[in-house]
Enzyme design. Sequence first.
Site, PDB file in Angstrom:
ATOM      1  N   LYS A  13      60.215  85.610  38.351  1.00  0.00           N
ATOM      2  CA  LYS A  13      58.855  85.056  38.402  1.00  0.00           C
ATOM      3  C   LYS A  13      58.239  85.226  39.793  1.00  0.00           C
ATOM      4  CE  LYS A  13      59.942  80.758  37.352  1.00  0.00           C
ATOM      5  NZ  LYS A  13      61.404  80.813  37.170  1.00  0.00           N
ATOM      6  N   ARG A  88      56.780  72.990  34.339  1.00  0.00           N
ATOM      7  CA  ARG A  88      58.185  73.109  33.933  1.00  0.00           C
ATOM      8  C   ARG A  88      58.540  72.069  32.892  1.00  0.00           C
ATOM      9  NH1 ARG A  88      60.208  75.556  39.019  1.00  0.00           N
ATOM     10  NH2 ARG A  88      62.319  76.301  38.745  1.00  0.00           N
ATOM     11  N   ARG A 127      71.330  86.600  44.352  1.00  0.00           N
ATOM     12  CA  ARG A 127      70.355  85.952  45.233  1.00  0.00           C
ATOM     13  C   ARG A 127      71.052  84.958  46.168  1.00  0.00           C
ATOM     14  NH1 ARG A 127      65.306  83.115  42.493  1.00  0.00           N
ATOM     15  NH2 ARG A 127      66.636  81.307  42.285  1.00  0.00           N
ATOM     16  N   ARG A 133      70.286  80.084  49.492  1.00  0.00           N
ATOM     17  CA  ARG A 133      69.602  78.876  49.038  1.00  0.00           C
ATOM     18  C   ARG A 133      70.622  77.826  48.665  1.00  0.00           C
ATOM     19  NH1 ARG A 133      64.740  80.166  44.905  1.00  0.00           N
ATOM     20  NH2 ARG A 133      65.590  78.261  44.004  1.00  0.00           N
ATOM     21  N   ARG A 144      70.555  74.143  36.661  1.00  0.00           N
ATOM     22  CA  ARG A 144      69.153  74.587  36.599  1.00  0.00           C
ATOM     23  C   ARG A 144      68.875  75.281  35.269  1.00  0.00           C
ATOM     24  NH1 ARG A 144      68.851  78.012  41.521  1.00  0.00           N
ATOM     25  NH2 ARG A 144      66.704  78.446  40.951  1.00  0.00           N
TER      26      ARG A 144
HETATM   27  P1  AMP Z   1      62.193  77.371  42.020  1.00  0.00           P
HETATM   28  O1  AMP Z   1      62.142  78.033  43.352  1.00  0.00           O
HETATM   29  O2  AMP Z   1      60.909  77.513  41.253  1.00  0.00           O
HETATM   30  O3  AMP Z   1      63.403  77.758  41.213  1.00  0.00           O
HETATM   31  O4  AMP Z   1      62.331  75.801  42.306  1.00  0.00           O
HETATM   32  C1  AMP Z   1      63.416  75.262  43.039  1.00  0.00           C
HETATM   33  C2  AMP Z   1      63.588  73.784  42.718  1.00  0.00           C
HETATM   34  O5  AMP Z   1      62.380  73.064  43.049  1.00  0.00           O
HETATM   35  C3  AMP Z   1      63.804  73.459  41.249  1.00  0.00           C
HETATM   36  O6  AMP Z   1      65.158  73.615  40.871  1.00  0.00           O
HETATM   37  C4  AMP Z   1      63.336  72.014  41.183  1.00  0.00           C
HETATM   38  O7  AMP Z   1      64.286  71.124  41.758  1.00  0.00           O
HETATM   39  C5  AMP Z   1      62.129  72.032  42.107  1.00  0.00           C
HETATM   40  N1  AMP Z   1      60.891  72.374  41.341  1.00  0.00           N
HETATM   41  C6  AMP Z   1      60.112  73.477  41.501  1.00  0.00           C
HETATM   42  N2  AMP Z   1      59.071  73.458  40.650  1.00  0.00           N
HETATM   43  C7  AMP Z   1      59.199  72.321  39.922  1.00  0.00           C
HETATM   44  C8  AMP Z   1      58.457  71.728  38.863  1.00  0.00           C
HETATM   45  N3  AMP Z   1      57.353  72.316  38.369  1.00  0.00           N
HETATM   46  N4  AMP Z   1      58.896  70.553  38.354  1.00  0.00           N
HETATM   47  C9  AMP Z   1      59.990  69.930  38.841  1.00  0.00           C
HETATM   48  N5  AMP Z   1      60.743  70.445  39.823  1.00  0.00           N
HETATM   49  C10 AMP Z   1      60.361  71.625  40.365  1.00  0.00           C
END
Ligand code: AMP
Length: 191
Positions: A13, A88, A127, A133, A144
Amino acid sequence: MRLVILGAPGAGKGTQAQILAADFGIPHVATGVIFRHNVDTETPLGLRAKAYMDRGELVPDEVVIGMVTERLSETDAGRGFILDGFPRTVPQAEALEIFLQERDTPLDVVVRLEVPEEELLARLEARRELEHRTDDDSEVIRKRLVEYRSKTAPLVTFYSERGLLRDVQAVGTVEDVTARTKQLLADLDPV
Ligand code: AMP
């Protein structure tokens, strides 16, 4: 163009959203990136989000919704935006829908990047090596994916029902996926 990009962790994404946003000259609004920035700079928002992120859990809806609606209220998002990592959950999608309805600026399309599960796991492991990360360790990755299946996958139905969902097979090179996505966007009915 107001677009949501949907897909499991590791579906690509962020990569695709970044390319498309640069191409269309609209902001790339990535909630994970905003959260990580807040964690790094130790803001109150970051401190609140960190524990959830480290466990691979979703940050509570009200925190995320406030953050995104604030971001979408900035001037640059008036031209359109690409949302990456939001919504999400169904309550997040409902809040977004109401926010955009109130401004008479509904979403144009929701693009779902589809990747087979074993490929997702391989990408997330890769990654982890590259980006270090804290939420890319195996147990957290698994969590996740569980969160994705239980809380985010229902958005597929939510957006299908609204006639907004389009699928892109997100395997092959980055360029292949970008080309497929752009073709799909070009084929959309003018709105
Ligand atoms: P990402 O980089 O999009 O995978 O996001 C990393 C982490 O940020 C996720 O595993 C969640 O803990 C938090 N996060 C990001 N976007 C959201 C969202 N829309 N709702 C809830 N938690 C989020």
